[in-house]
Scaffold this motif. Structure first.
Motif, PDB file in Angstrom:
ATOM      1  N   TYR A  15     -14.127   5.050  -6.604  1.00  0.00           N
ATOM      2  CA  TYR A  15     -14.886   4.534  -7.740  1.00  0.00           C
ATOM      3  C   TYR A  15     -13.933   4.125  -8.856  1.00  0.00           C
ATOM      4  CZ  TYR A  15     -18.696   6.685  -5.200  1.00  0.00           C
ATOM      5  OH  TYR A  15     -19.582   7.030  -4.220  1.00  0.00           O
ATOM      6  N   ARG A  16     -13.119   3.143  -8.587  1.00  0.00           N
ATOM      7  CA  ARG A  16     -12.232   2.654  -9.641  1.00  0.00           C
ATOM      8  C   ARG A  16     -11.930   1.175  -9.440  1.00  0.00           C
ATOM      9  NH1 ARG A  16      -9.265   6.741  -6.967  1.00  0.00           N
ATOM     10  NH2 ARG A  16      -8.020   5.885  -5.286  1.00  0.00           N
ATOM     11  N   ILE A  17     -11.294   0.609 -10.456  1.00  0.00           N
ATOM     12  CA  ILE A  17     -11.030  -0.831 -10.482  1.00  0.00           C
ATOM     13  C   ILE A  17      -9.633  -1.155  -9.933  1.00  0.00           C
ATOM     14  CG2 ILE A  17     -10.867  -2.847 -12.041  1.00  0.00           C
ATOM     15  CD1 ILE A  17     -13.669  -1.908 -12.035  1.00  0.00           C
ATOM     16  N   SER A  18      -8.721  -0.187 -10.009  1.00  0.00           N
ATOM     17  CA  SER A  18      -7.355  -0.363  -9.498  1.00  0.00           C
ATOM     18  C   SER A  18      -6.702  -1.683  -9.927  1.00  0.00           C
ATOM     19  CB  SER A  18      -7.332  -0.211  -7.967  1.00  0.00           C
ATOM     20  OG  SER A  18      -7.781   1.070  -7.590  1.00  0.00           O
ATOM     21  N   ASN A  19      -6.796  -1.963 -11.209  1.00  0.00           N
ATOM     22  CA  ASN A  19      -6.069  -3.117 -11.782  1.00  0.00           C
ATOM     23  C   ASN A  19      -6.555  -4.487 -11.281  1.00  0.00           C
ATOM     24  OD1 ASN A  19      -4.178  -3.971 -13.605  1.00  0.00           O
ATOM     25  ND2 ASN A  19      -2.459  -2.889 -12.664  1.00  0.00           N
TER      26      ASN A  19
ATOM     27  N   MET B 183     -11.077  -4.715  -1.079  1.00  0.00           N
ATOM     28  CA  MET B 183     -11.176  -4.389   0.350  1.00  0.00           C
ATOM     29  C   MET B 183     -10.368  -3.112   0.585  1.00  0.00           C
ATOM     30  SD  MET B 183     -10.518  -8.201   1.908  1.00  0.00           S
ATOM     31  CE  MET B 183      -8.821  -8.380   1.367  1.00  0.00           C
ATOM     32  N   ASP B 184     -11.021  -1.987   0.522  1.00  0.00           N
ATOM     33  CA  ASP B 184     -10.272  -0.726   0.557  1.00  0.00           C
ATOM     34  C   ASP B 184     -10.684   0.140   1.754  1.00  0.00           C
ATOM     35  OD1 ASP B 184      -8.415   1.086  -0.333  1.00  0.00           O
ATOM     36  OD2 ASP B 184      -9.732   2.007  -1.818  1.00  0.00           O
ATOM     37  N   GLY B 185      -9.762   0.983   2.201  1.00  0.00           N
ATOM     38  CA  GLY B 185     -10.079   1.978   3.229  1.00  0.00           C
ATOM     39  C   GLY B 185      -9.490   1.696   4.603  1.00  0.00           C
TER      40      GLY B 185
ATOM     41  N   LEU C 274     -11.039 -11.993  -2.964  1.00  0.00           N
ATOM     42  CA  LEU C 274     -10.696 -10.827  -2.150  1.00  0.00           C
ATOM     43  C   LEU C 274      -9.373 -10.239  -2.622  1.00  0.00           C
ATOM     44  CD1 LEU C 274     -11.572 -12.219   1.416  1.00  0.00           C
ATOM     45  CD2 LEU C 274     -12.989 -10.762  -0.062  1.00  0.00           C
ATOM     46  N   TYR C 275      -9.412  -8.959  -2.978  1.00  0.00           N
ATOM     47  CA  TYR C 275      -8.198  -8.267  -3.407  1.00  0.00           C
ATOM     48  C   TYR C 275      -7.473  -7.815  -2.146  1.00  0.00           C
ATOM     49  CZ  TYR C 275      -5.728  -5.453  -7.035  1.00  0.00           C
ATOM     50  OH  TYR C 275      -4.832  -4.929  -7.935  1.00  0.00           O
ATOM     51  N   ALA C 276      -6.409  -8.510  -1.813  1.00  0.00           N
ATOM     52  CA  ALA C 276      -5.721  -8.247  -0.543  1.00  0.00           C
ATOM     53  C   ALA C 276      -4.457  -7.421  -0.724  1.00  0.00           C
ATOM     54  CB  ALA C 276      -5.364  -9.575   0.133  1.00  0.00           C
TER      55      ALA C 276
ATOM     56  N   GLU D 245       0.946  -3.093  -7.387  1.00  0.00           N
ATOM     57  CA  GLU D 245       1.375  -1.715  -7.095  1.00  0.00           C
ATOM     58  C   GLU D 245       1.596  -1.477  -5.595  1.00  0.00           C
ATOM     59  OE1 GLU D 245      -1.162  -2.483  -9.201  1.00  0.00           O
ATOM     60  OE2 GLU D 245      -0.094  -1.942 -11.040  1.00  0.00           O
ATOM     61  N   ASN D 246       0.937  -2.277  -4.762  1.00  0.00           N
ATOM     62  CA  ASN D 246       1.093  -2.085  -3.315  1.00  0.00           C
ATOM     63  C   ASN D 246       2.521  -2.378  -2.821  1.00  0.00           C
ATOM     64  OD1 ASN D 246      -2.289  -3.286  -2.559  1.00  0.00           O
ATOM     65  ND2 ASN D 246      -1.559  -1.182  -2.799  1.00  0.00           N
ATOM     66  N   TRP D 247       3.326  -3.078  -3.632  1.00  0.00           N
ATOM     67  CA  TRP D 247       4.735  -3.306  -3.259  1.00  0.00           C
ATOM     68  C   TRP D 247       5.481  -1.987  -3.113  1.00  0.00           C
ATOM     69  CZ3 TRP D 247       5.897  -7.719  -1.239  1.00  0.00           C
ATOM     70  CH2 TRP D 247       5.329  -8.909  -1.706  1.00  0.00           C
ATOM     71  N   ASP D 248       4.975  -0.940  -3.761  1.00  0.00           N
ATOM     72  CA  ASP D 248       5.655   0.367  -3.706  1.00  0.00           C
ATOM     73  C   ASP D 248       5.282   1.188  -2.475  1.00  0.00           C
ATOM     74  OD1 ASP D 248       6.934  -0.143  -6.077  1.00  0.00           O
ATOM     75  OD2 ASP D 248       5.301   0.686  -7.293  1.00  0.00           O
ATOM     76  N   ARG D 249       4.505   0.638  -1.587  1.00  0.00           N
ATOM     77  CA  ARG D 249       4.189   1.359  -0.338  1.00  0.00           C
ATOM     78  C   ARG D 249       5.420   1.361   0.584  1.00  0.00           C
ATOM     79  NH1 ARG D 249      -2.077   0.425   1.459  1.00  0.00           N
ATOM     80  NH2 ARG D 249      -2.963   1.048  -0.530  1.00  0.00           N
ATOM     81  N   PRO D 250       5.390   2.221   1.625  1.00  0.00           N
ATOM     82  CA  PRO D 250       6.534   2.237   2.545  1.00  0.00           C
ATOM     83  C   PRO D 250       6.844   0.832   3.068  1.00  0.00           C
ATOM     84  CG  PRO D 250       4.954   3.973   3.095  1.00  0.00           C
ATOM     85  CD  PRO D 250       4.327   3.156   2.014  1.00  0.00           C
TER      86      PRO D 250
HETATM   87  C1  IPE Z   1      -6.555  -1.618  -4.351  1.00  0.00           C
HETATM   88  O1  IPE Z   1      -6.539  -0.638  -3.374  1.00  0.00           O
HETATM   89  C2  IPE Z   1      -5.787  -2.815  -3.897  1.00  0.00           C
HETATM   90  C3  IPE Z   1      -6.341  -3.528  -2.762  1.00  0.00           C
HETATM   91  C4  IPE Z   1      -7.434  -3.265  -2.122  1.00  0.00           C
HETATM   92  C5  IPE Z   1      -5.579  -4.672  -2.351  1.00  0.00           C
HETATM   93  P1  IPE Z   1      -5.506   0.592  -3.400  1.00  0.00           P
HETATM   94  O2  IPE Z   1      -5.811   1.413  -2.228  1.00  0.00           O
HETATM   95  O3  IPE Z   1      -4.124   0.075  -3.531  1.00  0.00           O
HETATM   96  O4  IPE Z   1      -5.899   1.322  -4.765  1.00  0.00           O
HETATM   97  P2  IPE Z   1      -5.753   2.828  -5.187  1.00  0.00           P
HETATM   98  O5  IPE Z   1      -4.302   3.192  -5.038  1.00  0.00           O
HETATM   99  O6  IPE Z   1      -6.621   3.646  -4.302  1.00  0.00           O
HETATM  100  O7  IPE Z   1      -6.224   2.883  -6.601  1.00  0.00           O
END
Ligand code: IPE
Ligand code: IPE
Ligand code: MG
Length: 249
Positions: free
Chosen positions: A195-199, A21-23, A63-65, A69-74
């Motif tokens: 266009y990526r898998i982002s782990n 779920m991106d964007g 659902l990828y919520a 890596e998102n822990w490193d966001r502000p």
């Molecule tokens: C992937 O999206 C993680 C989720 C949707 C939860 P990100 O936005 O964090 O991935 P990158 O940084 O664009 O690869």
């Protein structure tokens, strides 16, 4: 919309759909708003897509919520997301239960703040006996974290003489993944034009059909889901074989 729905072959639905779920952030920025505004509106899409999958009879929706890596966001965004998660679960659990939906979580739950873990545990317990759609939330999840964890746990079993190296096969590995018990996703959707898998589900997506759309997650609705499923149904899944081999005599 109903025309799209009618185009779907109900006998060839993917059993398991996984979505990145991106964007949300860009969606908000384009409206001159804060990133959290985007996450807030993303919840409506979650509700809509969960409902859409349940109506269709999809068995598993992951659902990828929130990624490792998102822990490193502000910090304000991380805190905002955790609060949104907790308030959403609190609000939605009753409706999930009413609709026979079972909630699961995959990811490193130790990283979550106590209040979020507690809320999640309650929701898991409340929906435990449900037999409809399995809604799997990937939270504090990453494929590499999951694989590392599996390797460590398998090594531990070997060290304790509960498992021999010779016995380890793909079934063993599957059992040590967070997704043991779930079939691999046949369809993986990513929104927002990346266009990526982002782990995400690195092992499980080995033969998934990948579908990318420019639609930002807060704008994603059932009709977009139907489009993805129709696209999936028009693909030829060969699993390494030739087209000719797939034709049943
Ligand atoms: C992937 O999206 C993680 C989720 C949707 C939860 P990100 O936005 O964090 O991935 P990158 O940084 O664009 O690869
Ligand atoms: C996805 O939207 C949600 C999470 C990763 C939590 P983003 O927050 O990644 O939004 P963009 O990709 O920055 O637009
Ligand atoms: Mg993103």
């Amino acid at each position: 919309m109903s025309q799209l729905l009618e185009t779907i072959d109900k006998n060839r639905l993917p059993r398991h759909i996984a979505i990145i779920m991106d964007g949300n952030g860009r969606w908000a920025k384009e409206k001159g708003e804060d990133r959290l505004y985007g996450h807030f509106h993303g919840v409506e899409s979650v509700r809509n897509i969960v409902e859409g999958c349940a109506e269709l009879g999809v068995e598993y929706l992951t659902l990828y919520a929130f990624s490792t890596e998102n822990w490193d966001r502000p910090e304000y965004e991380v805190v905002g997301l955790m609060e949104l998660l907790v308030s959403t679960i609190r609000k939605e659990v009753e409706s999930l239960d009413r609709n026979n939906i079972r909630l699961h979580v995959i990811g490193d739950m130790n990283m979550l703040p106590d209040y979020a873990r507690k809320e999640l545990d309650e929701a898991l317990e409340i929906t435990r006996a449900n037999t409809g759609l399995n809604l799997i939330m990937a939270l504090s999840y990453s494929g590499r974290w999951e694989l590392l964890n599996a390797v460590k746990n398998i090594a531990w079993e070997v060290k304790q003489n509960r498992l021999s190296v010779e016995e380890i096969d793909q079934d063993t590995l599957q059992k040590f993944l967070c997704t043991s018990g779930f079939p691999d996703p046949e369809l993986m959707i990513r929104t927002s034009g990346e266009y990526r898998i982002s782990n995400f589900l690195l092992y499980q997506l080995a033969y998934a059909e990948l579908y990318f759309t420019n639609v930002r997650w807060p704008d994603f609705r059932k009709e977009n889901l139907y489009e993805a499923i129709i696209d999936y149904q028009n693909r030829e899944r060969r699993f390494g074989k030739t087209s000719e081999q797939l034709v049943t005599p």
